[in-house]
Design a protein around this motif. Structure first.
Motif, PDB file in Angstrom:
ATOM      1  N   ALA A  86      51.492 -53.230 -42.617  1.00  0.00           N
ATOM      2  CA  ALA A  86      51.192 -54.165 -41.697  1.00  0.00           C
ATOM      3  C   ALA A  86      51.201 -53.734 -40.309  1.00  0.00           C
ATOM      4  N   LEU A  87      51.807 -52.849 -40.056  1.00  0.00           N
ATOM      5  CA  LEU A  87      52.193 -52.190 -38.504  1.00  0.00           C
ATOM      6  C   LEU A  87      50.908 -51.484 -38.227  1.00  0.00           C
ATOM      7  N   ARG A  88      50.563 -50.618 -39.340  1.00  0.00           N
ATOM      8  CA  ARG A  88      49.057 -49.903 -39.032  1.00  0.00           C
ATOM      9  C   ARG A  88      48.029 -50.911 -38.879  1.00  0.00           C
ATOM     10  N   ARG A  89      47.957 -51.666 -39.685  1.00  0.00           N
ATOM     11  CA  ARG A  89      46.738 -52.573 -39.701  1.00  0.00           C
ATOM     12  C   ARG A  89      46.972 -53.255 -38.288  1.00  0.00           C
ATOM     13  N   GLU A  90      47.803 -53.687 -37.933  1.00  0.00           N
ATOM     14  CA  GLU A  90      48.111 -54.461 -36.720  1.00  0.00           C
ATOM     15  C   GLU A  90      47.701 -53.727 -35.410  1.00  0.00           C
ATOM     16  N   LEU A  91      48.378 -52.655 -35.457  1.00  0.00           N
ATOM     17  CA  LEU A  91      48.024 -51.672 -34.211  1.00  0.00           C
ATOM     18  C   LEU A  91      46.640 -51.085 -34.381  1.00  0.00           C
ATOM     19  N   GLY A  92      45.953 -50.885 -35.513  1.00  0.00           N
ATOM     20  CA  GLY A  92      44.603 -50.599 -35.760  1.00  0.00           C
ATOM     21  C   GLY A  92      43.512 -51.364 -35.198  1.00  0.00           C
ATOM     22  N   ALA A  93      44.096 -52.776 -35.126  1.00  0.00           N
ATOM     23  CA  ALA A  93      43.013 -53.889 -34.683  1.00  0.00           C
ATOM     24  C   ALA A  93      43.193 -53.825 -33.292  1.00  0.00           C
ATOM     25  N   GLU A  94      44.493 -53.809 -32.776  1.00  0.00           N
ATOM     26  CA  GLU A  94      44.727 -53.804 -31.248  1.00  0.00           C
ATOM     27  C   GLU A  94      43.834 -52.544 -30.567  1.00  0.00           C
ATOM     28  N   VAL A  95      44.019 -51.330 -31.283  1.00  0.00           N
ATOM     29  CA  VAL A  95      43.443 -50.142 -30.717  1.00  0.00           C
ATOM     30  C   VAL A  95      41.762 -50.231 -30.667  1.00  0.00           C
ATOM     31  N   ALA A  96      41.336 -50.844 -31.827  1.00  0.00           N
ATOM     32  CA  ALA A  96      39.831 -51.211 -31.989  1.00  0.00           C
ATOM     33  C   ALA A  96      39.384 -52.073 -30.846  1.00  0.00           C
ATOM     34  N   GLU A  97      40.413 -53.089 -30.653  1.00  0.00           N
ATOM     35  CA  GLU A  97      39.894 -54.068 -29.718  1.00  0.00           C
ATOM     36  C   GLU A  97      39.925 -53.389 -28.207  1.00  0.00           C
ATOM     37  N   ALA A  98      40.743 -52.652 -27.922  1.00  0.00           N
ATOM     38  CA  ALA A  98      40.928 -51.928 -26.776  1.00  0.00           C
ATOM     39  C   ALA A  98      39.618 -50.903 -26.291  1.00  0.00           C
ATOM     40  N   PHE A  99      38.998 -50.222 -27.474  1.00  0.00           N
ATOM     41  CA  PHE A  99      37.966 -49.281 -27.310  1.00  0.00           C
ATOM     42  C   PHE A  99      36.753 -50.199 -27.191  1.00  0.00           C
ATOM     43  N   ASP A 100      36.722 -51.310 -27.803  1.00  0.00           N
ATOM     44  CA  ASP A 100      35.444 -52.192 -27.748  1.00  0.00           C
ATOM     45  C   ASP A 100      35.446 -52.763 -26.162  1.00  0.00           C
ATOM     46  N   PHE A 101      36.503 -53.274 -25.771  1.00  0.00           N
ATOM     47  CA  PHE A 101      36.624 -53.478 -24.460  1.00  0.00           C
ATOM     48  C   PHE A 101      36.004 -52.678 -23.218  1.00  0.00           C
ATOM     49  N   ALA A 102      36.695 -51.432 -23.714  1.00  0.00           N
ATOM     50  CA  ALA A 102      36.356 -50.293 -22.692  1.00  0.00           C
ATOM     51  C   ALA A 102      34.679 -50.088 -22.802  1.00  0.00           C
ATOM     52  N   ARG A 103      34.271 -49.888 -24.011  1.00  0.00           N
ATOM     53  CA  ARG A 103      32.978 -49.748 -23.957  1.00  0.00           C
ATOM     54  C   ARG A 103      31.977 -50.722 -23.510  1.00  0.00           C
ATOM     55  N   ASN A 104      32.316 -51.799 -23.777  1.00  0.00           N
ATOM     56  CA  ASN A 104      31.422 -52.731 -23.279  1.00  0.00           C
ATOM     57  C   ASN A 104      31.579 -53.261 -21.836  1.00  0.00           C
ATOM     58  N   ALA A 105      32.749 -52.700 -21.272  1.00  0.00           N
ATOM     59  CA  ALA A 105      33.003 -53.253 -19.843  1.00  0.00           C
ATOM     60  C   ALA A 105      31.787 -52.533 -18.949  1.00  0.00           C
ATOM     61  N   PRO A 106      31.671 -53.221 -17.688  1.00  0.00           N
ATOM     62  CA  PRO A 106      30.704 -52.507 -16.781  1.00  0.00           C
ATOM     63  C   PRO A 106      31.452 -51.296 -15.926  1.00  0.00           C
ATOM     64  N   PHE A 107      30.401 -50.708 -15.625  1.00  0.00           N
ATOM     65  CA  PHE A 107      30.858 -49.431 -14.801  1.00  0.00           C
ATOM     66  C   PHE A 107      30.902 -49.848 -13.250  1.00  0.00           C
ATOM     67  N   PRO A 108      31.460 -49.267 -12.605  1.00  0.00           N
ATOM     68  CA  PRO A 108      31.485 -49.936 -11.077  1.00  0.00           C
ATOM     69  C   PRO A 108      30.348 -50.042 -10.352  1.00  0.00           C
ATOM     70  N   ALA A 109      30.146 -50.977  -9.648  1.00  0.00           N
ATOM     71  CA  ALA A 109      28.819 -50.944  -9.108  1.00  0.00           C
ATOM     72  C   ALA A 109      28.444 -50.136  -8.232  1.00  0.00           C
ATOM     73  N   ALA A 110      27.065 -49.565  -8.234  1.00  0.00           N
ATOM     74  CA  ALA A 110      26.285 -48.564  -7.538  1.00  0.00           C
ATOM     75  C   ALA A 110      26.785 -48.790  -6.103  1.00  0.00           C
ATOM     76  N   ASP A 111      26.691 -49.873  -5.668  1.00  0.00           N
ATOM     77  CA  ASP A 111      27.179 -49.784  -4.059  1.00  0.00           C
ATOM     78  C   ASP A 111      28.336 -49.817  -3.569  1.00  0.00           C
ATOM     79  N   SER A 112      29.253 -49.557  -4.736  1.00  0.00           N
ATOM     80  CA  SER A 112      30.680 -49.434  -4.348  1.00  0.00           C
ATOM     81  C   SER A 112      31.228 -47.869  -4.153  1.00  0.00           C
ATOM     82  N   VAL A 113      29.998 -47.086  -4.479  1.00  0.00           N
ATOM     83  CA  VAL A 113      30.230 -45.540  -4.443  1.00  0.00           C
ATOM     84  C   VAL A 113      31.075 -45.033  -2.998  1.00  0.00           C
ATOM     85  N   LYS A 114      30.797 -45.578  -2.042  1.00  0.00           N
ATOM     86  CA  LYS A 114      31.618 -44.947  -0.827  1.00  0.00           C
ATOM     87  C   LYS A 114      33.095 -45.679  -0.690  1.00  0.00           C
TER      88      LYS A 114
END
Ligand code: TPP
Ligand code: MG
Length: 308
Positions: free
Chosen positions: A275-303
Motif C-alpha cells: 500500500a505504501l509503495r502504491r501511495e508513494l508511486g502515485a505521488e511520484v508520478a503526479e510530481a513528474f507530471d506536474f513538472a513535465r507539464n509546467a511552463p518554462f520561465p518566460a523568455a523575457d525574464s532571461v535577465k
C-alpha cells in the motif's frame, strides 16, 4: 526513506529522456543519513546541503513538486528553474539552501547557527557534506569558528568513501575522521550511516548539545553511494572501485534494513508495504507530471536575477 528512494529511482529511469537537463547527483544508498538526521530536527531548525541534496531536501520536508519542477528547469521550481538539481531550498521548512561548491555549505550553516543564537532561539543548524569537504580549508575554518563560539551546528559528514573517483586512502592519512574534531576541541561521534536508529541516536545527542549551548558536533556517518558520482548509471566497470565492494554495501541497503527492523517489530507487513509503495508511486508520478507539464520561465525574464 522509501519515498526518497522511489523518487530518485524515477529520476534515474527518466533521465535518458533528456528532459531533465541539469546534472543529478543521486543519494541512492545513503538515505538513512538524511532521514535519521532530519527526523531529529524541528521544522524551524536549518539545513544546508551540497550538490547531492535531493535526500536532505526531501527529508527536511521540502516540497516535492517544487523540486521536480526545478530539475526540469520550470518556472514553478524552487529557484524558478534557474538552479537545477544542486540548488534546492524551501524556506517554509528550514531547508536554507544547497550549493555545489564543495564545503561551501559549512560556513553558511555556521552563520545560520549564529543568527539563530542572536535571535534568542535554541534552534540548531545542520550542514551535510561529503568526505571530499575535508580537503577544503573552509572545513577547518568553519569548525574552528563554531567551536570557539559554541555555536549550535551539526557538521554531518556523509562519508561515502569517495570524492568523485578518488578513494579516501589516496586522499587522506589513515586515521578516524572523527579525530578531525579534536583539533578544534569539538565533540564528535561516528556511526553506521546505513543504520537509521544509530544515525538518529547520534544526531539526538548532537542536537541536545547544540540546544543546551554546549557547542557544535562533528557527526561522521559511514555510507555508500550506489550509482555513479554524477548521473543515473552504475560505474563499477570504470575501475575506481570494485563490484565486490559495491555488492557488499548494497547487501546492507539502508531502506531494506529499516524495513526488516519494522517487520521484526510487527510494524510492517506485505500488505502495508504494498500500500505504501502504491501511495508513494502515485505521488511520484503526479510530481513528474506536474513538472513535465509546467511552463518554462518566460523568455523575457532571461535577465532577471542577473547582476553585473
Ligand atoms: C571547491 C570545489 N572543488 C571541486 C569541485 C568538483 N566536485 C564536485 S563534487 C566533488 C566530489 C565531492 O565529494 P564528496 O564531498 O565526498 O561528496 P560526494 O560526491 O561523495 O557525495 C568534486 C571534487 C567542486 N564542486 N567544488
Ligand atoms: Mg564522498
Amino acid at each position: 526513506m522509501l519515498r526518497i528512494r522511489l523518487i530518485e529511482e524515477a529520476i534515474a529511469e527518466r533521465y535518458a529522456e533528456q528532459e531533465m537537463r541539469c546534472p543529478v547527483h543521486l543519494s541512492i544508498g545513503q538515505e538513512a543519513v538524511a532521514v535519521g538526521v532530519c527526523a531529529e530536527l524541528r521544522r524551524t531548525d536549518k539545513v544546508v546541503s551540497t550538490h547531492r541534496c535531493h535526500a536532505h531536501y526531501l527529508a527536511k520536508g521540502g516540497d516535492l513538486k517544487a523540486m521536480m519542477a526545478e530539475i526540469y528547469g520550470k518556472a514553478a521550481g524552487c529557484c524558478g528553474g534557474r538552479g537545477g538539481s544542486m540548488h534546492l531550498f524551501d524556506d517554509d521548512v528550514g531547508m536554507l539552501l544547497s550549493l555545489p561548491i564543495v564545503a561551501s555549505c559549512m560556513p553558511i550553516a555556521v552563520g545560520a547557527a549564529l543568527a539563530l543564537r542572536q535571535e534568542g532561539t535554541d534552534g540548531v543548524a545542520a550542514t551535510f557534506f561529503g568526505d571530499g569537504s575535508i580537503e577544503e580549508g573552509v572545513f577547518h575554518e568553519s569548525m574552528n569558528f563554531a567551536a570557539l563560539h559554541r555555536l549550535p551546528v551539526l557538521f554531518v559528514l556523509e562519508n561515502n568513501l569517495y570524492s568523485c573517483y578518488t578513494g579516501l586512502a589516496d586522499r587522506q592519512p589513515d586515521r578516524p575522521l572523527a579525530d578531525l574534531a579534536k583539533a578544534h576541541a569539538m565533540a564528535a561521534e561516528t556511526a553506521d550511516g546505513n543504520d537509521l536508529e544509530a544515525v538518529r541516536a547520534a544526531t539526538a545527542r548532537a542536537v541536545a548539545r547544540g540546544r543546551a549551548g554546549e557547542g557544535p558536533t562533528l557527526l561522521v556517518f559511514d555510507t555508500y553511494r550506489w550509482r555513479e558520482h554524477c548521473g543515473p548509471n552504475y560505474d563499477n566497470d570504470i575501475g575506481y572501485r570494485t563490484e565486490a565492494e559495491f555488492q557488499g554495501w548494497k547487501a546492507g541497503c539502508p531502506v531494506e534494513r529499516t524495513a526488516a527492523a519494522l517487520r521484526a517489530a510487527g510494524l510492517l507487513d506485505e500488505a502495508l508495504e504494498a500500500a505504501l509503495r502504491r501511495e508513494l508511486g502515485a505521488e511520484v508520478a503526479e510530481a513528474f507530471d506536474f513538472a513535465r507539464n509546467a511552463p518554462f520561465p518566460a523568455a523575457d525574464s532571461v535577465k532577471d536575477h542577473v547582476y553585473g
